[in-house]
Design a protein around this motif. Sequence first.
Motif, mmCIF file in Angstrom:
data_model
loop_
_atom_site.group_PDB
_atom_site.id
_atom_site.type_symbol
_atom_site.label_atom_id
_atom_site.label_comp_id
_atom_site.label_asym_id
_atom_site.label_seq_id
_atom_site.Cartn_x
_atom_site.Cartn_y
_atom_site.Cartn_z
ATOM 1 N N PHE A 320 0.850 -1.183 0.000
ATOM 2 C CA PHE A 320 0.000 0.000 0.000
ATOM 3 C C PHE A 320 0.889 1.238 0.000
ATOM 4 O O PHE A 320 2.114 1.149 0.037
ATOM 5 N N GLY A 321 0.270 2.399 -0.026
ATOM 6 C CA GLY A 321 1.036 3.633 -0.049
ATOM 7 C C GLY A 321 1.471 3.995 -1.459
ATOM 8 O O GLY A 321 1.214 3.275 -2.426
ATOM 9 N N ASN A 322 2.157 5.128 -1.564
ATOM 10 C CA ASN A 322 2.574 5.612 -2.879
ATOM 11 C C ASN A 322 4.055 5.972 -2.919
ATOM 12 O O ASN A 322 4.456 6.936 -3.558
ATOM 13 N N GLY A 323 4.859 5.188 -2.213
ATOM 14 C CA GLY A 323 6.296 5.414 -2.238
ATOM 15 C C GLY A 323 6.869 5.274 -3.641
ATOM 16 O O GLY A 323 6.383 4.458 -4.448
ATOM 17 N N TRP A 453 2.557 9.015 7.043
ATOM 18 C CA TRP A 453 3.594 8.043 7.387
ATOM 19 C C TRP A 453 2.996 6.644 7.518
ATOM 20 O O TRP A 453 3.467 5.690 6.902
ATOM 21 N N VAL A 454 1.945 6.502 8.337
ATOM 22 C CA VAL A 454 1.376 5.173 8.575
ATOM 23 C C VAL A 454 0.668 4.645 7.331
ATOM 24 O O VAL A 454 0.496 3.434 7.178
ATOM 25 N N LYS A 455 0.272 5.536 6.444
ATOM 26 C CA LYS A 455 -0.380 5.103 5.205
ATOM 27 C C LYS A 455 0.640 4.737 4.124
ATOM 28 O O LYS A 455 0.274 4.237 3.068
ATOM 29 N N GLY A 456 1.922 5.013 4.388
ATOM 30 C CA GLY A 456 2.953 4.745 3.395
ATOM 31 C C GLY A 456 2.961 5.742 2.260
ATOM 32 O O GLY A 456 3.527 5.485 1.200
ATOM 33 N N ASP A 457 2.337 6.900 2.496
ATOM 34 C CA ASP A 457 2.244 7.925 1.453
ATOM 35 C C ASP A 457 3.425 8.899 1.543
ATOM 36 O O ASP A 457 3.270 10.076 1.866
ATOM 37 N N TYR A 458 4.609 8.396 1.299
ATOM 38 C CA TYR A 458 5.823 9.234 1.323
ATOM 39 C C TYR A 458 6.924 8.501 0.568
ATOM 40 O O TYR A 458 6.874 7.286 0.373
ATOM 41 N N ASP A 459 7.917 9.265 0.140
ATOM 42 C CA ASP A 459 9.099 8.679 -0.481
ATOM 43 C C ASP A 459 10.217 8.583 0.545
ATOM 44 O O ASP A 459 10.818 7.532 0.736
ATOM 45 N N LEU A 460 10.485 9.723 1.183
ATOM 46 C CA LEU A 460 11.480 9.782 2.252
ATOM 47 C C LEU A 460 10.880 10.592 3.401
ATOM 48 O O LEU A 460 9.871 11.279 3.231
ATOM 49 N N ALA A 461 11.506 10.530 4.555
ATOM 50 C CA ALA A 461 11.028 11.291 5.704
ATOM 51 C C ALA A 461 12.180 11.578 6.643
ATOM 52 O O ALA A 461 13.121 10.790 6.752
ATOM 53 N N PHE A 462 12.108 12.718 7.307
ATOM 54 C CA PHE A 462 13.068 13.005 8.371
ATOM 55 C C PHE A 462 12.651 12.185 9.586
ATOM 56 O O PHE A 462 11.497 12.223 10.016
#
Length: 627
Positions: A320-323, A453-462
């Motif tokens: 899931f998510g859009n990484g 974050w919990v949805k996996g909707d990110y590429d990178l994160a601090f």
Amino acid sequence: MVTKVPSRPLPRRPDRPRRTARLLLAGALATASLAAFPAPATAAPAAAPAAAGDEKSGGTTLTVAVSQSIDSLSPFLAQKLTSTSIHRLAYEYLTNYDAKDARTVPGFATEWSASADKLTWTYKIREDSTWSDGKPATAEDAAWTFGKMMTDPNAATANGSFTANFAEVTAPDPRTLVIRLKKPQATMTALDVPIVPKHVWEKVGDFSKFNNDQQFPIVGNGPFVITDFKVDQYIKLKPNKTFWRGAPKFDELVFKYYKDGDAAVAALQKGEVSFVPNLTPAQAAALKTQKNIKVNDAPGRRFYALATNPGARAKDGKTFGNGHPALLDPAVRKALFLSVDRAALVDKVFQGHAVEGEGYIPPRFGSYFWKPGPEQKRAYDPAAAAKALDDAGYRKNGDGKRLGKDGKPLNFRILCHATDPNDKAVGKYLQEWWGALGIGLTVECLDSVSDPWVKGDYDLAFDGWSVNPDPDYVLSIHTCDTLPATPKDTGATDNFICDKEFDELYAQQAVEYDTAKRADLVKRMQSRLYDTGYMNVMAYPNTLEAYRTDQIASITTMPEAAGNLWGQDGYWSWWSAVPAGSASGSGDGSGSSSTGVWIGVGAAVVVVAGGLVLLRTRRRATADDRE
């Protein structure tokens, strides 16, 4: 030791949890016991001038500025540092950590022992602990707390990793708790789980929805009682007058929410708050010149990192998510890794108040600290980064844009905490460095990054975590077992890493009682995490915090030498704080007076004979003796 110098806040990860686990013994452990510390007899402080924010004449209020929202007042759900720090004040854990050096000391349990096969642990529960509603606190409360986590997945949201290996928990009598394990577990004296009152919590229905924020005061048995709460405004606590170690000296403790760090600093300068954590270097430098303000600058226990979405997935195998799919390629992650100048970030962003990042565990934790060797280290090397992309087939087009395997320009997003100026500053450097590679970067700063974050909707994160005396928890959040059960669920994972080799090493260290062998396994885990490139530790920030010496006469740092005040592994800072002008403090505003409090934590004596390891504790000296 108890300093008479104001301490600083513990570095923390702004929107993510902090947890801990701690190994007790080395070698063939058979028995461990620590004697209980007598509660100190403390005289009530003389009436002091009303502190900032005090609502009643003659009382003293210690006000702490916080920038992080409370995710839940339920100990079964709370994961953010502010929330878990407050729970340390409101509930006892089975064991605590020595304020001096983080050794295990008694908490709700006064002593403990393990069977010869290390599968059965017996804890003696103290007789002098009562719930704030007057009812006795017993082993049955602890058994019910752990049992609920074992049988209800919703009650295991925050701390389920501690009980996942439990086979059975019983309370054969009010003062005896017995935990039977499926296999040996190296964290049995570091079960950082708030013990809750059974007679209150057994009435709760759906633990996934109960936030414990509707009825006050909240029943607990810690040094403070939660009396009021308003979302993103404040949380108020009063001293627990029956706390076995002695009641806190301030009449009220208030955590006041400030979305803007500069506003919090301004409030400190005006005397509207007593303490501000998580200062920027510029704020700390400005405050050092201010009258009646003490700045604490100490080596940090937190790492500051880039987290890469490895492809969000659940235990059921569904993704899931859009990484961005390009980040699944090790060559791309390696190139990004090689294009981060850590030394420049320490110098320019942290202005020297940090150490260059390497391994996952900060150097403050010497036995677990790991750093890559010369051949393994991915030092700043833009040319090598470009070559890695070229060799992997990511070519530039005529406009200098790096193209993905689908022929489209590579453009990534990075989640940024809007309340953290470091994120924004580092984001600008990354845009410059990665732009030189032909990779675009959009910095998305949000008040709360939790939802995407919990949805996996990110590429990178601090990313960043405050690491505790034992690194088990911060390592566990990268195991496959912490993935959500389904895409609709929320797991305890940090950023969906699931690596077989890492998991195998984690399983080995979790049952290893030999400290040297376990430390080696932990270092191998960090090496593996480093090589995958999913986590890029950029820096270990110092703890920067400040407090008003005309409001706080003395306070306990942890550890004693170069320690922090905010986010401690225990309740020592706010429990020990003495109001300025009270009978227990100097009242001179210097922050260097005797604290006049007993810490009640002891030195341990280890005796090894025929596989027997015995720990004894003694009451430590008073604060007056520990300057």
